[in-house]
Design a protein around this motif. Structure first.
Motif, mmCIF file in Angstrom:
data_model
loop_
_atom_site.group_PDB
_atom_site.id
_atom_site.type_symbol
_atom_site.label_atom_id
_atom_site.label_comp_id
_atom_site.label_asym_id
_atom_site.label_seq_id
_atom_site.Cartn_x
_atom_site.Cartn_y
_atom_site.Cartn_z
ATOM 1 N N UNK A 153 50.639 46.581 53.787
ATOM 2 C CA UNK A 153 50.775 45.310 53.066
ATOM 3 C C UNK A 153 49.597 45.107 52.112
ATOM 4 N N UNK A 154 48.412 45.469 52.559
ATOM 5 C CA UNK A 154 47.239 45.342 51.691
ATOM 6 C C UNK A 154 47.396 46.194 50.436
ATOM 7 N N UNK A 155 47.905 47.391 50.625
ATOM 8 C CA UNK A 155 48.099 48.277 49.465
ATOM 9 C C UNK A 155 49.213 47.746 48.567
ATOM 10 N N UNK A 156 50.218 47.097 49.174
ATOM 11 C CA UNK A 156 51.310 46.537 48.363
ATOM 12 C C UNK A 156 50.818 45.378 47.504
ATOM 13 N N UNK A 157 49.954 44.524 48.088
ATOM 14 C CA UNK A 157 49.469 43.366 47.347
ATOM 15 C C UNK A 157 48.319 43.709 46.406
ATOM 16 N N UNK A 158 47.386 44.546 46.881
ATOM 17 C CA UNK A 158 46.151 44.769 46.128
ATOM 18 C C UNK A 158 45.906 46.227 45.740
ATOM 19 N N UNK A 159 46.776 47.140 46.187
ATOM 20 C CA UNK A 159 46.599 48.579 45.933
ATOM 21 C C UNK A 159 45.313 49.101 46.542
ATOM 22 N N UNK A 160 44.839 48.445 47.589
ATOM 23 C CA UNK A 160 43.596 48.846 48.237
ATOM 24 C C UNK A 160 43.510 48.131 49.585
ATOM 25 N N UNK A 161 42.652 48.671 50.471
ATOM 26 C CA UNK A 161 42.415 47.960 51.728
ATOM 27 C C UNK A 161 41.043 47.270 51.711
ATOM 28 N N UNK A 162 40.338 47.370 50.590
ATOM 29 C CA UNK A 162 39.052 46.675 50.442
ATOM 30 C C UNK A 162 39.335 45.272 49.911
ATOM 31 N N UNK A 163 39.893 44.428 50.764
ATOM 32 C CA UNK A 163 40.407 43.140 50.291
ATOM 33 C C UNK A 163 39.857 41.953 51.074
ATOM 34 N N UNK A 164 38.861 42.161 51.931
ATOM 35 C CA UNK A 164 38.328 41.055 52.714
ATOM 36 C C UNK A 164 37.811 39.948 51.795
ATOM 37 N N UNK A 165 38.116 38.703 52.190
ATOM 38 C CA UNK A 165 37.697 37.480 51.474
ATOM 39 C C UNK A 165 38.488 37.232 50.195
ATOM 40 N N UNK A 166 39.454 38.083 49.887
ATOM 41 C CA UNK A 166 40.330 37.791 48.745
ATOM 42 C C UNK A 166 41.348 36.734 49.162
ATOM 43 N N UNK A 167 41.998 36.145 48.154
ATOM 44 C CA UNK A 167 42.888 35.017 48.426
ATOM 45 C C UNK A 167 44.332 35.346 48.060
ATOM 46 N N UNK A 168 45.262 34.985 48.957
ATOM 47 C CA UNK A 168 46.692 35.057 48.711
ATOM 48 C C UNK A 168 47.269 33.642 48.781
ATOM 49 N N UNK A 169 48.374 33.425 48.090
ATOM 50 C CA UNK A 169 49.002 32.104 48.078
ATOM 51 C C UNK A 169 50.297 32.169 48.901
ATOM 52 N N UNK A 170 50.374 31.327 49.928
ATOM 53 C CA UNK A 170 51.554 31.246 50.783
ATOM 54 C C UNK A 170 52.486 30.163 50.257
ATOM 55 N N UNK A 171 53.750 30.529 50.071
ATOM 56 C CA UNK A 171 54.781 29.584 49.630
ATOM 57 C C UNK A 171 54.381 28.854 48.345
ATOM 58 N N UNK A 172 53.611 29.546 47.490
ATOM 59 C CA UNK A 172 53.188 29.019 46.190
ATOM 60 C C UNK A 172 52.364 27.738 46.274
#
Length: 807
Positions: A153-172
């Motif tokens: 899932x990390x690679x699908x969203x960010x193309x990487x697993x170095x994603x700690x502290x990044x932000x995703x939006x749930x249900x917009x």
């Protein structure tokens, strides 16, 4: 000595190429099927055993029963069960909860409708043995608005697993901080999630500050129990607990049970499972059939070995005269059998290696086979030894029992006992083959019945648009419907809470108009176009109409504490309420919104019963409510080109709901998916039946070949005396036909019992007739006659003088 035995075995293999080839081929096919099934079974039985302490981890299952209402079974329970059960029962040491969310997740212009999005408690990582790659598993989900992603899932969203502290939006609308990355879930687990959201986010996501007191069944609850807990005794205390601590009367309605986490995949098929589970009955049935096919191959070996005994009789006589002991002869013949079996095993391993990827792809599993692994190799060698011993033990003792004096005088050594055994073994082979043929024909008839039954609704040319409940899509429902109807190829659009091929798990309480007792009845929220769109027949009254504003459901309020509204019920619901379809129109009953609020429903129409779900599910008494707020799904009827209509629907969706991926299905595809498992079972059954028949034919071919050789002189004499080729074919066929007839007599009752049990899994099913049994009988006789007749015809066509000179 062993070297001598192997040399003799090799010479006999070359000397009797036909019979050795038949034995090896039969054993190879039987062993290949057995090995493939062992790989499949091991895979199925291994689910969730990677979880530490799985022996003491259990999930709750709920069966809800209300008098006069159909029972409903859930894999989920209420949100508060974890805390309340844990606090009350000392046997429960820890609990965790999971809830599928089904919302969008992304950032910027990139959003995914992620069906693996799941709410979870903070202890889920240790509880389910999830391996954390990045982040701290102890604190990752402690705070609200946090999310842990799987590696993929990390690679699908960010193309990487170095994603700690990044932000995703749930249900917009809800920002989530990425606090961890876990390894992807293993293939063999009943769990399915790709993004785990902290349970503390639930209030904001559900837009309900009292979410933790909600009584609906949306949460999979897992308990960790003390070792050696008596599960049955613990379950027996649940009703009293529910009655005294959850709600009065619930002890008789809610029936909670516990299922070990390793048993969920094969033994639980309830509403709310995370993914489609397997079936323990399939594992059992396929294992038994594979074992029977291997047994048929072993029977072939015994049959041919004893039938060809006369060719080894003089050898045995000479060896005994020269001082050979019985045990040394038994050892020799057993080594020959084991050698043949290992040759068959070598071929079987090659067959498995070649066909396993095809088999795995067909059944949708990830199956692996490493025959060079030490454990696997030892199992294979043990299997070859056991099969060799089973196949060779009777022929070894049979051959070693010949009397030297009688053998060397040329006396007949066949005996009645050996002949009876061979006939019995042929009967066994054909009994199994006939049972499989009957099963195949009946399964074909039932699946054909399921696909062609009059459903009571029109499923043709229908798209189903899902996901209209989200905050992004819900405000756009009416405008989407209007836009779709502007296309001349779209004939109707209707919005419902659920759609055909789904499950009717929504229900509301009502008071029976005669008994005044409370019962639950499945409810379906629809709009005014539902019955006409699906062409559902009304037996009496009318459907919902825009001309009757009072049709729409209204909930109790201070101004109107007992609102009135209309309902349309199906025929079985009318019967449940005590009315005929004609009598039901105009009748009223109380609908219970909560324990303290109710409304009055007036029946305005009664529909014909229609098959909303699979034929394995009984048509439930259902009442329909006119409720636009619950139009979570849109059914779109159309004419014209399917691809063009699909493109138009997708363009319309992108226009009005650009931030949410479309979830569009073809209704016929969903209908076919309901019977996908049965289709696969049917194909595998066909394959097994063909292989069982083929192996049986191999044995019959070998026996017929030997019989015609042994009776060569008899055939020559009969021809001299005027017998025709047909006369000789009938004579030899008659001997085997008796055995096939006996096999039918044995197989019919067994096949009848087995298939009755299988058909009982369908609520709506065919009645067993004589046809499948007649087809199986005819096929069995045709197979036997063609196999035996072809060989006897060849022998009968030989010149008599050649036959009379035969040695």
């Amino acid at each position: 000595m062993l070297n001598n035995y192997l040399i003799i075995a090799y010479r006999n293999l070359l000397k009797q190429k036909l019979y050795s080839g038949i034995n090896i081929l039969g054993l190879a096919i039987g062993l290949a099927i057995c090995i493939s099934m062992a790989i499949f079974v091991e895979s199925e039985l291994g689910y969730d055993k990677h979880i530490k302490g799985h022996e003491n981890i259990y999930r709750t299952s709920l069966k809800m029963t209300v008098p006069g209402s159909p029972a409903q079974s859930f894999a989920q329970g209420s949100v508060y069960n974890a805390e309340r059960f844990t606090n009350y029962f000392d046997e429960i040491t820890e609990a965790t909860r999971l809830r599928s969310m089904g919302a969008t997740l992304g950032f910027g212009d990139t959003h995914f409708s992620d069906e693996g999005l799941t709410l979870a408690d903070a202890n889920v990582f240790n509880f389910m043995s999830l391996e954390m790659i990045k982040g701290d598993k102890q604190s990752a989900l402690v705070q609200p608005n946090t999310v842990v992603l799987t590696e993929s899932a990390a690679r699908r969203y960010f193309s990487s697993i170095e994603v700690l502290d990044k932000t995703l939006i749930l249900a917009n609308r809800i920002p989530l901080k990425v606090t961890g990355i876990i390894k992807d879930l293993p293939k063999r687990t009943h769990l399915e999630f790709s993004a785990i959201v902290s349970m503390g986010t639930a209030a904001e996501f559900l837009q309900n500050p009292n979410w933790d007191t909600d009584q609906s069944f949306n949460y999979s609850t897992y308990f960790k129990l003390k070792p050696n807990t008596d599960i049955k005794a613990l379950e027996a205390r649940f009703p009293e607990f529910l009655e005294n601590h959850i709600g009065e009367g619930l002890g008789d309605i809610f029936h909670y049970t516990l299922i070990n986490i390793t048993d969920i995949y094969l033994n639980s098929d309830l509403y709310g499972e995370m993914k489609k589970n397997g079936d323990i009955n399939i594992v059992f049935s396929f294992s038994i059939i594979a074992a029977l096919i291997l047994l048929i191959a072993c029977v072939n070996f015994m049959n041919l070995s004893t039938a060809t005994a006369t060719k080894r009789a003089k050898e045995v006589g000479v060896r005994k005269t020269l001082g050979a002991k019985k045990y040394s002869l038994v050892t020799q013949f057993m080594i020959e059998a084991i050698m043949l079996c290992y040759i068959g095993l070598f071929i079987a391993v090659a067959l498995v290696e070649a066909t396993l990827p095809i088999f795995a792809d067909f059944i949708g599993k990830t199956l692996s086979f490493s025959y060079l692994d030490l454990n696997t190799l030892s199992i294979l060698l043990s299997l070859g030894l056991v099969v060799g011993l089973i196949s060779g033990i009777y022929p070894a003792f049979y051959l070693s029992a010949f009397k030297p004096a009688r053998v060397l005088k040329g006396e007949v050594t066949q005996g009645k006992t050996g002949a009876l055994l061979r006939k019995g073994l042929v009967v066994f082979q054909f009994s199994v083959a006939i049972i499989l043929i009957v099963a195949t024909v009946i399964a074909s008839m039932q699946l054909n019945y399921a696909r062609n039954i009059e459903l009571g609704y029109d499923k043709s040319n229908t798209f189903v648009l899902r996901g209209l409940w989200t905050t992004e899509a819900s405000p756009q429902r009416d405008v989407i419907k209007t836009q779709l109807l502007a296309n001349p190829d779209i004939t109707s659009v209707t919005m419902t809470s659920r759609f055909p091929t789904g499950s009717l798990t929504d229900s509301m309480g009502l008071l029976h108009p005669a008994t005044k007792e409370m019962q639950l009845m499945p409810v379906l929220a629809v709009d005014e176009d539902y019955f006409s769109s699906y062409n559902i027949k009304l037996l009496s009254g009318r459907g919902f109409s825009r001309d009757f504003t009072a049709d729409a459901i209204s909930r109790p309020s201070k101004e109107n504490p007992n609102p009135e509204f209309s309902v349309v019920v199906n025929s079985v619901a009318a019967k449940t309420l005590g009315y005929s379809p004609e009598e039901a129109v105009g009748k009223q009953f109380k609908v219970l919104f909560t324990r303290t609020s109710e409304g009055t429903a007036t029946i305005v129409g009664v529909t014909e019963d229609y098959y909303f779900s699979s034929l394995k599910t009984e048509v439930a008494p259902t009442y329909h409510l006119l409720n636009h707020n619950n139009g979570y799904n849109m059914s779109i009827k159309y004419t014209g080109d399917t691809a063009q209509v699909r493109d138009y629907i997708e363009q319309t969706w992108s226009k009005f709901v650009p931030d949410q991926p479309i979830a569009l299905d073809y209704l016929d595809d969903r209908f076919n998916q309901m019977y996908q498992q049965e289709d696969r079972e049917f194909i595998v059954f066909n394959l097994f039946s063909l292989l069982a028949i083929f192996i049986a034919c191999l044995g019959l071919f070998g026996l017929a070949s030997f019989t015609t050789q042994r009776r060569t002189k008899e055939i020559g004499i009969r021809k001299v005396l005027g017998a025709s080729v047909l006369d000789i074919v009938i004579l030899i066929n008659k001997e085997f036909s008796k055995q096939v007839l006996i096999a039918n007599i044995i197989a019919w009752p067994a096949a009848y019992f087995i298939m009755q049990e299988w058909l009982n899994s369908f609520v709506y099913r065919i009645d067993l007739s004589i046809l499948p049994f007649a087809v199986a009988t005819a096929l069995a006789f045709v197979i036997a006659w063609v196999t035996v007749g072809s060989l006897s015809a060849i022998a009968a066509k030989e010149r008599p003088i050649t036959a009379l000179r035969y040695e």
